[in-house]
Scaffold this motif. Structure first.
Motif, PDB file in Angstrom:
ATOM      1  N   ALA A  23       0.986  -1.106   0.118  1.00 15.51           N
ATOM      2  CA  ALA A  23       0.125   0.183  -0.049  1.00 15.51           C
ATOM      3  C   ALA A  23       0.782   1.239  -0.152  1.00 15.51           C
ATOM      4  CB  ALA A  23      -0.927  -0.024   1.053  1.00 15.51           C
ATOM      5  N   SER A  27       0.838   3.813  -3.148  1.00  9.43           N
ATOM      6  CA  SER A  27       0.537   5.108  -2.897  1.00  9.43           C
ATOM      7  C   SER A  27       1.693   6.006  -3.084  1.00  9.43           C
ATOM      8  CB  SER A  27       0.105   5.204  -1.296  1.00  9.43           C
ATOM      9  OG  SER A  27      -1.128   4.530  -1.206  1.00  9.43           O
ATOM     10  N   ALA A  52      -4.195   4.339  -0.927  1.00 11.69           N
ATOM     11  CA  ALA A  52      -3.996   3.475   0.469  1.00 11.69           C
ATOM     12  C   ALA A  52      -5.584   2.930   0.815  1.00 11.69           C
ATOM     13  CB  ALA A  52      -3.437   4.405   1.364  1.00 11.69           C
ATOM     14  N   ALA A  79       2.350   4.558   5.442  1.00 13.15           N
ATOM     15  CA  ALA A  79       1.070   3.877   5.582  1.00 13.15           C
ATOM     16  C   ALA A  79       0.960   3.358   6.876  1.00 13.15           C
ATOM     17  CB  ALA A  79       0.731   3.316   4.279  1.00 13.15           C
TER      18      ALA A  79
END
Length: 126
Positions: A23, A27, A52, A79
């Motif tokens: 993620a 992202s 995300a 994240a």
């Protein structure tokens, strides 16, 4: 039974960690792409948050850095993703942007072949 539950917890942590890294990487790439298309820091970070969110993670920090010696900025973010059925949350950091130029000169292929010795399976001639 306790060993089984402990093993499942370890697997859950490993899976969540990989999902957090994925993620974060996706992202950061999406945010850098948004900057290339003309987005400012708020727009790039909003893009990162959408990506995300699609991966079950949340952006904790997002920053855009512009260096005077590079034409494109760098996006750095963090994240977080929860571990399933636990109170734990894992975080991952990622950055995306322009790759710096090489600082060491490359050797030519001919020079590399000469210094590497004979190819595998062949004897050197005397």
């Amino acid at each position: 039974m306790t060993v089984l539950l402990g093993g499942l917890a370890v697997v859950a942590v490993l899976v969540a960690g990989q999902q957090a890294r994925t993620a974060a990487d996706l992202s950061a790439l999406a945010a850098a792409g948004a900057v290339v298309e003309g987005a400012d820091e708020a727009g790039a970070c909003a893009t990162a948050r959408r990506v995300a969110d699609r991966h079950g993670a949340q952006i904790v920090t997002c920053a855009l850095t512009r260096a005077s010696d590079r034409p494109w900025p760098e996006v750095a973010l963090e994240a977080a993703r929860p571990v399933a059925d636990t109170p734990w949350t894992l975080t991952a950091r990622s950055r995306a942007g322009m790759v710096p130029a090489r600082t060491t000169p490359r050797r030519s292929r001919a020079a590399s072949r000469q210094s590497a010795g004979p190819p595998c399976g062949r004897r050197a001639r005397r």
